[in-house]
Design a protein around this motif. Structure first.
Motif, PDB file in Angstrom:
ATOM      1  N   LEU A 287      41.519  23.568  48.806  1.00 16.09           N
ATOM      2  CA  LEU A 287      40.357  23.584  47.915  1.00 16.09           C
ATOM      3  C   LEU A 287      40.783  23.607  46.453  1.00 16.09           C
ATOM      4  CD1 LEU A 287      37.316  23.770  47.455  1.00 16.09           C
ATOM      5  CD2 LEU A 287      37.514  26.265  47.697  1.00 16.09           C
ATOM      6  N   ASP A 288      41.742  24.445  46.116  1.00 15.84           N
ATOM      7  CA  ASP A 288      42.193  24.526  44.729  1.00 15.84           C
ATOM      8  C   ASP A 288      42.778  23.195  44.266  1.00 15.84           C
ATOM      9  OD1 ASP A 288      41.415  27.145  44.643  1.00 15.84           O
ATOM     10  OD2 ASP A 288      43.427  27.990  44.880  1.00 15.84           O
ATOM     11  N   GLU A 289      43.574  22.549  45.133  1.00 13.69           N
ATOM     12  CA  GLU A 289      44.151  21.262  44.764  1.00 13.69           C
ATOM     13  C   GLU A 289      43.061  20.210  44.626  1.00 13.69           C
ATOM     14  OE1 GLU A 289      46.696  18.852  43.331  1.00 13.69           O
ATOM     15  OE2 GLU A 289      47.484  20.764  44.062  1.00 13.69           O
ATOM     16  N   ALA A 290      42.093  20.223  45.558  1.00 12.18           N
ATOM     17  CA  ALA A 290      40.990  19.250  45.508  1.00 12.18           C
ATOM     18  C   ALA A 290      40.181  19.420  44.231  1.00 12.18           C
ATOM     19  CB  ALA A 290      40.102  19.410  46.731  1.00 12.18           C
ATOM     20  N   ARG A 291      39.873  20.641  43.868  1.00 11.67           N
ATOM     21  CA  ARG A 291      39.090  20.878  42.650  1.00 11.67           C
ATOM     22  C   ARG A 291      39.847  20.448  41.403  1.00 11.67           C
ATOM     23  NH1 ARG A 291      36.341  26.739  44.255  1.00 11.67           N
ATOM     24  NH2 ARG A 291      34.399  25.863  45.080  1.00 11.67           N
ATOM     25  N   TYR A 292      41.142  20.678  41.399  1.00 10.26           N
ATOM     26  CA  TYR A 292      41.939  20.247  40.250  1.00 10.26           C
ATOM     27  C   TYR A 292      41.900  18.728  40.115  1.00 10.26           C
ATOM     28  CZ  TYR A 292      45.957  19.171  37.333  1.00 10.26           C
ATOM     29  OH  TYR A 292      46.761  18.669  36.346  1.00 10.26           O
ATOM     30  N   GLN A 293      42.097  18.018  41.230  1.00 15.50           N
ATOM     31  CA  GLN A 293      42.091  16.567  41.191  1.00 15.50           C
ATOM     32  C   GLN A 293      40.705  16.020  40.864  1.00 15.50           C
ATOM     33  OE1 GLN A 293      44.814  14.994  41.065  1.00 15.50           O
ATOM     34  NE2 GLN A 293      46.070  16.770  41.619  1.00 15.50           N
ATOM     35  N   ILE A 294      39.667  16.692  41.364  1.00 18.60           N
ATOM     36  CA  ILE A 294      38.299  16.283  41.047  1.00 18.60           C
ATOM     37  C   ILE A 294      38.053  16.382  39.549  1.00 18.60           C
ATOM     38  CG2 ILE A 294      35.894  17.077  41.209  1.00 18.60           C
ATOM     39  CD1 ILE A 294      36.443  17.589  44.196  1.00 18.60           C
ATOM     40  N   ASN A 339      32.530  23.413  51.223  1.00 23.43           N
ATOM     41  CA  ASN A 339      32.314  23.824  49.839  1.00 23.43           C
ATOM     42  C   ASN A 339      31.337  22.903  49.107  1.00 23.43           C
ATOM     43  OD1 ASN A 339      34.372  26.154  49.079  1.00 23.43           O
ATOM     44  ND2 ASN A 339      35.382  24.773  50.528  1.00 23.43           N
ATOM     45  N   ASP A 340      30.499  22.197  49.904  1.00 32.20           N
ATOM     46  CA  ASP A 340      29.405  21.386  49.354  1.00 32.20           C
ATOM     47  C   ASP A 340      29.884  20.333  48.365  1.00 32.20           C
ATOM     48  OD1 ASP A 340      27.520  22.880  50.829  1.00 32.20           O
ATOM     49  OD2 ASP A 340      27.502  24.431  49.277  1.00 32.20           O
ATOM     50  N   ILE A 341      31.051  19.767  48.615  1.00 31.40           N
ATOM     51  CA  ILE A 341      31.534  18.650  47.811  1.00 31.40           C
ATOM     52  C   ILE A 341      31.227  17.378  48.594  1.00 31.40           C
ATOM     53  CG2 ILE A 341      33.564  17.554  46.778  1.00 31.40           C
ATOM     54  CD1 ILE A 341      34.783  20.366  46.530  1.00 31.40           C
ATOM     55  N   GLU A 342      30.428  16.525  48.028  1.00 30.84           N
ATOM     56  CA  GLU A 342      29.864  15.381  48.751  1.00 30.84           C
ATOM     57  C   GLU A 342      30.907  14.295  49.013  1.00 30.84           C
ATOM     58  OE1 GLU A 342      26.090  12.214  48.407  1.00 30.84           O
ATOM     59  OE2 GLU A 342      26.571  13.587  46.749  1.00 30.84           O
ATOM     60  N   VAL A 343      30.889  13.780  50.230  1.00 30.10           N
ATOM     61  CA  VAL A 343      31.751  12.666  50.622  1.00 30.10           C
ATOM     62  C   VAL A 343      30.889  11.614  51.302  1.00 30.10           C
ATOM     63  CG1 VAL A 343      33.702  11.912  52.037  1.00 30.10           C
ATOM     64  CG2 VAL A 343      33.779  14.151  50.910  1.00 30.10           C
ATOM     65  N   LYS A 344      30.998  10.379  50.844  1.00 29.33           N
ATOM     66  CA  LYS A 344      30.315   9.249  51.473  1.00 29.33           C
ATOM     67  C   LYS A 344      31.343   8.176  51.777  1.00 29.33           C
ATOM     68  CE  LYS A 344      25.633   9.758  49.565  1.00 29.33           C
ATOM     69  NZ  LYS A 344      24.568   9.106  48.754  1.00 29.33           N
ATOM     70  N   GLY A 345      31.507   7.888  53.069  1.00 32.04           N
ATOM     71  CA  GLY A 345      32.493   6.887  53.465  1.00 32.04           C
ATOM     72  C   GLY A 345      33.883   7.319  53.051  1.00 32.04           C
ATOM     73  N   ASP A 346      34.540   6.475  52.263  1.00 27.50           N
ATOM     74  CA  ASP A 346      35.908   6.750  51.821  1.00 27.50           C
ATOM     75  C   ASP A 346      35.965   7.313  50.407  1.00 27.50           C
ATOM     76  OD1 ASP A 346      36.938   5.793  54.223  1.00 27.50           O
ATOM     77  OD2 ASP A 346      36.980   3.722  53.482  1.00 27.50           O
ATOM     78  N   TYR A 347      34.822   7.825  49.916  1.00 16.00           N
ATOM     79  CA  TYR A 347      34.765   8.281  48.529  1.00 16.00           C
ATOM     80  C   TYR A 347      34.230   9.702  48.420  1.00 16.00           C
ATOM     81  CZ  TYR A 347      35.438   3.371  47.363  1.00 16.00           C
ATOM     82  OH  TYR A 347      35.933   2.105  47.268  1.00 16.00           O
TER      83      TYR A 347
END
Length: 407
Positions: A287-294, A339-347
């Motif tokens: 999660l921490d890595e994902a949020r940083y990259q986001i 964590n309610d981070i939206e994903v649609k398809g490959d994005y």
């Protein structure tokens, strides 16, 4: 035998004859040996890291600064028979100021030990990798005879790297020393055929191992037939090559080893390097890595879809970072969903603005026209202004020219 080449095309080197007729190597041959050994240990073809490494005949420990930066290594034994040289170079083993400022992710222990390459001692148990550069030519016959027994019979490492001079190259080093060799302590210098015979005999005696050969220090273009100035043998245990072991690994010291339960290497110095202990769960790391990259991707224009008013970040952007955590795409998707981070398809779908990020606030919400000040959004009177952390104008003497406002 097995076939081996250094990754990424090997080393870029050159050899030339200078104006005085002397042969020169660029970079120096010792650097080529060190770099080659490190690149072998780092090679991804092995599919694993080597945690415990012994550097036999370490002398002034010039290889150590490179070894301790190899990912996965957690324990390095620097072994030499010369106690004085170990003590005089002890500073090379100590952590630098930078090691305290930028702490390692994994532990590292370095030990300086006085001892011989043929002594089967407890400190050598569970060694994954052996490095023995330019040492065997310094050994007396009996010691040299015991080296395979100790390394391949007692230690049984996953990989062992040996180097020794190639005597065929000596035609370019005339005149040699009085003993007929390049160094006054050399007991022998082998041709390529002699070195290969020694290595293949070891593999016959210890059938769990196969060997590959390399060289460093190329000859000048018109002398290619003499080979390299220094020759290297890489012994790999069969399970490291994806092959079945011919014999089971021994859990006891074989009777033909030069072993004594009461004999230990003499410890000259030992140090544990500072490192960070990451107590986060795997999910929290993802999660921490994902949020940083986001957060990073929200500032990259090519990911912004102006028609939809959102950022569309390909999931593949996360691949490299997630792999370093030992996680899969499926684990990433689960964490994003939880964590309610939206994903649609490959994005991954991101809103244009992050409401928690002050840098994206609209000017209309942040500027107070009456007072001409930037202010937190939603504050429309003096009381709210102070409560929200804005500037109070209760003192009529305060002006823009006031030194207090030049903040």
């Amino acid at each position: 035998m097995f076939s081996y080449k250094l990754p990424d095309g090997g080393l870029r080197t050159c050899c030339y004859i200078n104006a005085e007729g002397g042969i020169k190597f660029d970079p120096p041959v010792y650097e080529q040996r060190y770099t080659t050994a490190v690149r072998i240990l780092e090679d991804s073809r092995w599919g694993q890291k080597f945690k415990k490494v012994v550097d036999f005949g370490c002398a002034d420990m010039r290889l150590l600064p490179l070894l301790r930066r190899v990912k996965g290594i957690e324990h390095i034994l620097e072994v030499d028979v010369d106690e004085n040289i170990l003590r005089s170079n002890k500073l090379r083993a100590e952590p630098l100021v930078s090691d305290y400022l930028m702490r390692r992710e994994n532990p590292l222990r370095v030990e300086l030990l006085k001892g011989s390459i043929d002594a089967s001692v407890e400190q050598l148990l569970n060694v994954d990798a052996v490095v023995a550069l330019e040492i065997i030519e310094h050994l007396y016959p009996k010691t040299l005879e015991n080296v395979p027994k100790n390394i391949f019979g007692f230690m049984q490492p996953k990989i062992a790297i040996f180097s020794t001079p190639n005597s065929e190259f000596n035609v370019l080093f005339q005149p040699l020393l009085a003993n007929g060799f390049r160094h006054d302590d050399h007991k022998f210098e082998w041709t390529r055929a002699e070195f290969r015979d020694w290595a293949r005999t070891i593999c016959q005696q210890y059938p769990n191992y196969s060997v590959a050969f390399l060289g460093v220090g190329d000859a000048p273009p018109d002398n290619k037939s003499i080979g390299n100035v220094s020759q290297i043998a890489i012994f790999a245990r069969h399970d490291l090559l994806g092959r079945r072991l011919v014999e089971p690994l021994r859990s006891e010291v074989p009777v033909d080893c030069n072993a004594d339960a009461d004999v230990q290497y003499k410890e000259i110095f030992a140090v544990d390097f500072p490192f960070n202990v990451d107590e986060r769960s795997k999910e929290k790391k993802i999660l921490d890595e994902a949020r940083y990259q986001i957060d990073r991707c929200r500032r990259i224009d090519r990911y912004f879809n102006r028609d939809l008013g959102v950022y569309q970040v390909p999931l593949t952007v996360m691949d490299t970072y997630i792999e370093t955590l030992g996680a899969s795409t499926e684990e990433l998707l689960d964490v994003l969903k939880d964590n309610d981070i939206e994903v649609k398809g490959d994005y991954i779908i991101l809103p244009e603005y992050d409401e928690d990020d002050l840098s994206y606030r609209h000017y209309d919400d942040c500027y107070d026209d009456e007072y001409g000040l930037w202010n937190d959004a939603g504050c429309d009177n003096d009381d709210e202004l102070g409560a929200c952390g804005g500037h109070s104008l209760a003192n009529d003497d305060v002006t823009y020219e006031s030194e207090e406002n030049w903040d």
